[in-house]
Design a protein around this motif. Structure first.
Motif, mmCIF file in Angstrom:
data_model
loop_
_atom_site.group_PDB
_atom_site.id
_atom_site.type_symbol
_atom_site.label_atom_id
_atom_site.label_comp_id
_atom_site.label_asym_id
_atom_site.label_seq_id
_atom_site.Cartn_x
_atom_site.Cartn_y
_atom_site.Cartn_z
ATOM 1 N N VAL A 101 -12.254 0.340 -6.552
ATOM 2 C CA VAL A 101 -11.744 -1.024 -6.562
ATOM 3 C C VAL A 101 -10.694 -1.168 -5.469
ATOM 4 N N SER A 102 -10.778 -2.242 -4.730
ATOM 5 C CA SER A 102 -9.814 -2.511 -3.668
ATOM 6 C C SER A 102 -8.559 -3.160 -4.247
ATOM 7 N N TRP A 103 -7.522 -3.237 -3.432
ATOM 8 C CA TRP A 103 -6.315 -3.961 -3.830
ATOM 9 C C TRP A 103 -6.663 -5.407 -4.162
ATOM 10 N N LEU A 104 -7.525 -6.008 -3.372
ATOM 11 C CA LEU A 104 -7.949 -7.388 -3.634
ATOM 12 C C LEU A 104 -8.691 -7.502 -4.960
ATOM 13 N N ASP A 105 -9.550 -6.525 -5.269
ATOM 14 C CA ASP A 105 -10.264 -6.525 -6.551
ATOM 15 C C ASP A 105 -9.291 -6.510 -7.723
ATOM 16 N N THR A 106 -8.198 -5.746 -7.596
ATOM 17 C CA THR A 106 -7.251 -5.640 -8.706
ATOM 18 C C THR A 106 -6.576 -6.972 -8.983
ATOM 19 N N ASP A 194 -1.088 9.661 -17.491
ATOM 20 C CA ASP A 194 -1.807 9.710 -16.210
ATOM 21 C C ASP A 194 -1.055 9.017 -15.077
ATOM 22 N N MET A 195 0.267 8.958 -15.167
ATOM 23 C CA MET A 195 1.028 8.396 -14.054
ATOM 24 C C MET A 195 0.906 9.282 -12.819
ATOM 25 N N ILE A 196 0.785 10.569 -13.053
ATOM 26 C CA ILE A 196 0.603 11.528 -11.961
ATOM 27 C C ILE A 196 -0.795 12.113 -12.080
ATOM 28 N N GLY A 197 -1.517 12.158 -10.961
ATOM 29 C CA GLY A 197 -2.862 12.695 -10.959
ATOM 30 C C GLY A 197 -3.883 11.754 -11.567
ATOM 31 N N ASN A 198 -5.105 12.248 -11.726
ATOM 32 C CA ASN A 198 -6.288 11.516 -12.196
ATOM 33 C C ASN A 198 -6.732 10.500 -11.147
ATOM 34 N N VAL A 199 -6.039 9.356 -11.022
ATOM 35 C CA VAL A 199 -6.348 8.434 -9.932
ATOM 36 C C VAL A 199 -5.053 7.916 -9.311
ATOM 37 N N TRP A 200 -5.072 7.727 -7.999
ATOM 38 C CA TRP A 200 -4.017 6.977 -7.339
ATOM 39 C C TRP A 200 -3.987 5.580 -7.941
ATOM 40 N N GLU A 201 -2.838 4.907 -7.873
ATOM 41 C CA GLU A 201 -2.709 3.573 -8.455
ATOM 42 C C GLU A 201 -2.155 2.584 -7.421
ATOM 43 N N TRP A 202 -2.933 1.525 -7.178
ATOM 44 C CA TRP A 202 -2.480 0.454 -6.286
ATOM 45 C C TRP A 202 -1.182 -0.168 -6.810
ATOM 46 N N CYS A 203 -0.289 -0.502 -5.890
ATOM 47 C CA CYS A 203 0.895 -1.300 -6.187
ATOM 48 C C CYS A 203 0.845 -2.604 -5.390
ATOM 49 N N TRP A 204 1.708 -3.537 -5.720
ATOM 50 C CA TRP A 204 1.731 -4.833 -5.064
ATOM 51 C C TRP A 204 2.164 -4.739 -3.600
ATOM 52 N N ASP A 205 3.076 -3.845 -3.265
ATOM 53 C CA ASP A 205 3.829 -3.912 -2.023
ATOM 54 C C ASP A 205 3.031 -3.640 -0.757
ATOM 55 N N LEU A 206 3.414 -4.360 0.293
ATOM 56 C CA LEU A 206 3.041 -3.975 1.647
ATOM 57 C C LEU A 206 3.761 -2.676 1.987
ATOM 58 N N TYR A 207 3.124 -1.826 2.819
ATOM 59 C CA TYR A 207 3.681 -0.507 3.101
ATOM 60 C C TYR A 207 4.761 -0.570 4.172
ATOM 61 N N ASP A 208 4.388 -0.954 5.368
ATOM 62 C CA ASP A 208 5.311 -1.045 6.498
ATOM 63 C C ASP A 208 4.647 -1.976 7.508
ATOM 64 N N LYS A 237 -0.967 4.711 1.630
ATOM 65 C CA LYS A 237 -1.263 3.323 1.930
ATOM 66 C C LYS A 237 -2.662 3.197 2.480
ATOM 67 N N SER A 238 -3.216 1.974 2.374
ATOM 68 C CA SER A 238 -4.480 1.684 3.034
ATOM 69 C C SER A 238 -4.692 0.175 3.104
ATOM 70 N N MET A 239 -5.792 -0.195 3.754
ATOM 71 C CA MET A 239 -6.160 -1.592 3.891
ATOM 72 C C MET A 239 -6.430 -2.200 2.521
ATOM 73 N N PRO A 240 -6.177 -3.486 2.343
ATOM 74 C CA PRO A 240 -6.340 -4.102 1.016
ATOM 75 C C PRO A 240 -7.776 -4.174 0.528
ATOM 76 N N ASP A 241 -8.756 -3.950 1.408
ATOM 77 C CA ASP A 241 -10.155 -3.925 0.969
ATOM 78 C C ASP A 241 -10.705 -2.504 0.857
ATOM 79 N N PHE A 242 -9.825 -1.507 0.942
ATOM 80 C CA PHE A 242 -10.223 -0.109 0.864
ATOM 81 C C PHE A 242 -10.626 0.265 -0.556
ATOM 82 N N LYS A 243 -11.711 1.036 -0.705
ATOM 83 C CA LYS A 243 -12.179 1.521 -1.999
ATOM 84 C C LYS A 243 -12.548 2.993 -1.870
ATOM 85 N N ILE A 244 -12.267 3.775 -2.904
ATOM 86 C CA ILE A 244 -12.636 5.183 -2.908
ATOM 87 C C ILE A 244 -12.663 5.668 -4.358
ATOM 88 N N ASP A 245 -13.265 6.838 -4.573
ATOM 89 C CA ASP A 245 -13.526 7.293 -5.941
ATOM 90 C C ASP A 245 -12.342 7.966 -6.626
#
Length: 258
Positions: A101-106, A194-208, A237-245
């Motif tokens: 799921v991308s940042w936009l999907d969330t 599962d705050m640590i490990g299992n899956v990375w978690e998107w946050c609202w913020d822009l990175y830089d 960080k990644s692009m807002p349409d980035f998706k990975i497993d």
């Protein structure tokens, strides 16, 4: 939006969602990162050379956190597909964290869940993701901010992790090469799993924005990462349409407007 399309199970399902929301009291969190003239590096300085001498700059920021509610687990496949009205999930996969799921999907998910629960949508989504508007007065579901995520993850503890990694996290050495069911490891002191490990978690913020434009933050490490890459301060960080497993998300809403 009505709940009729979800059938007789809707009332109990929505109740379950609300029961999974944990109240987090306010406080202050220190955010840290390293920057040099060439690139922005993870706050876990063991992952790469953070620069030498005058090339290295440590960024420190104390941020005040208002009380909020956060889901005790990452969003699961069952919850995601139930709300998004997509295909049914096989029973043995229902409690796996949603990925790909991308940042936009969330944001789309958060808005739809808000409508299902008769809450006000938090997001006005635009074609240029960096112009997407977050309405802080809305009582709907949303992503955590970068600062909220770290504050909730640490749960009052001081170290990189709140317990030995094998007790709290699925990572490269114990995950058998894939995401695992949520809630099977030890929670942090505030009852979040599962705050640590299992899956990375998107946050609202822009990175830089100066270096990476519309890239968004994600946190925590994943089943695919080595031990050093899974912790309370690691940030990518990644692009807002980035998706990975190995990338998912967790939801929240404000305590002042619950």
């Amino acid at each position: 939006m009505t709940l009729g399309q979800y059938g007789n199970k809707s009332e109990g399902f929505i109740k379950d969602i609300m029961n999974m929301m944990v109240r987090i009291e306010g406080g202050v969190v220190e955010l840290r990162d390293y920057i040099n003239t060439n690139k922005w590096l993870s706050s876990n300085y063991t992952l790469s050379d953070p620069g030498r001498g005058s090339d290295r700059k440590v960024i420190l920021l104390n941020e005040t956190i208002e009380p909020f509610y956060v889901m005790k687990y990452p969003v699961t496949r069952q919850l995601y597909h139930f709300i998004m009205d997509e295909e049914e999930v096989e029973p043995d996969a229902s409690n796996l964290p949603i990925t790909q799921v991308s940042w936009l999907d969330t944001l789309v998910f958060c808005n739809k869940l808000s409508r299902v629960l008769d809450r006000t949508e938090c997001y006005t989504i635009t074609r240029e993701s960096e112009s997407t508007i977050y309405n802080k007065e809305a009582n709907g579901f949303r992503l955590l901010s970068d600062a909220e995520w770290q504050y909730a993850c640490k749960a009052g503890t001081k170290g990189y992790r709140y317990e030995r990694i094998d007790k709290i996290a699925w990572y490269k050495e114990n995950s058998n090469g894939s995401a695992q069911e949520v809630g099977k490891m030890l929670s942090n002191p505030w009852g979040l799993y599962d705050m640590i490990g299992n899956v990375w978690e998107w946050c609202w913020d822009l990175y830089d924005t100066d270096r990476y434009g519309n890239y968004r933050v994600f946190r925590g490490g994943s089943w695919a990462e080595v031990e050093n890459n899974c912790g309370s301060t690691v940030r990518r960080k990644s692009m807002p349409d980035f998706k990975i497993d190995d990338l998912g998300f967790r939801i929240a809403f404000g305590a002042r407007i619950d």
